[in-house]
Design a protein around this motif. Structure first.
Motif, short mmCIF file in Angstrom:
data_model
loop_
_atom_site.label_atom_id
_atom_site.label_comp_id
_atom_site.label_asym_id
_atom_site.label_seq_id
_atom_site.Cartn_x
_atom_site.Cartn_y
_atom_site.Cartn_z
N UNK A 1 0.84 -1.21 0.00
CA UNK A 1 0.00 0.00 0.00
C UNK A 1 0.87 1.25 0.00
N UNK A 2 2.00 1.17 0.68
CA UNK A 2 2.84 2.34 0.86
C UNK A 2 3.78 2.58 -0.32
N UNK A 3 3.61 1.84 -1.39
CA UNK A 3 4.34 2.14 -2.62
C UNK A 3 3.68 3.28 -3.39
N UNK A 4 2.51 3.67 -2.95
CA UNK A 4 1.82 4.80 -3.57
C UNK A 4 2.30 6.10 -2.95
N UNK A 5 2.80 7.03 -3.75
CA UNK A 5 3.29 8.29 -3.18
C UNK A 5 2.22 9.04 -2.38
#
Length: 129
Positions: free
Chosen positions: A109-113
């Motif tokens: 999920x945290x690969x999205x800026x």
């Protein structure tokens, strides 16, 4: 205030290695997520890797799997690393570390800026052939 300081960028030859560091300051609770992102000229910022501080669970973009490794310093708990091996010319970009609290979602999920709330300054990585 949460502050992040990224460092370690530089110029390397094709196939070389670099290790980026990110020092995080300002989190009281050890329940956040760190993301590494990059932005090449003319391209959108993209997620490279992420790690949850609570359990060390990690995620990688497909483009870097098997070449990049994200980790947390076991002694200096506020320092995170992105070890980059087998660098390719397409890895050339400004690399950023970012953080968000809380960090209990799946690491991917945290690969999205847009999931990140705090950003450090970038560090330039240039890979030449």
């Amino acid at each position: 205030d949460v502050q992040l300081q990224a460092s370690g960028g530089g110029s390397v030859q094709l196939g070389g290695s670099l290790r980026l560091s990110c020092v995080v300051d300002g989190f009281i609770y050890d329940d956040y997520a760190i993301g590494w992102f990059r932005q090449a000229p003319g391209k959108e910022r993209e997620g490279v890797s992420s790690i949850r501080s609570s359990d060390g669970d990690v995620s990688y973009a497909n483009s870097v799997k098997g070449r990049f490794t994200v980790s947390r310093d076991t002694a200096k708990k506020t320092t995170y690393y992105l070890q980059m091996n087998g660098l390719k010319t397409e890895d050339t970009a400004v690399y950023y570390c970012a953080a968000v609290l809380p960090g209990y979602e799946s690491p991917s999920y945290y690969l999205r800026p847009d999931t990140m709330e705090n950003w450090g300054q970038g560090t330039l990585v240039t890979v030449s052939s």
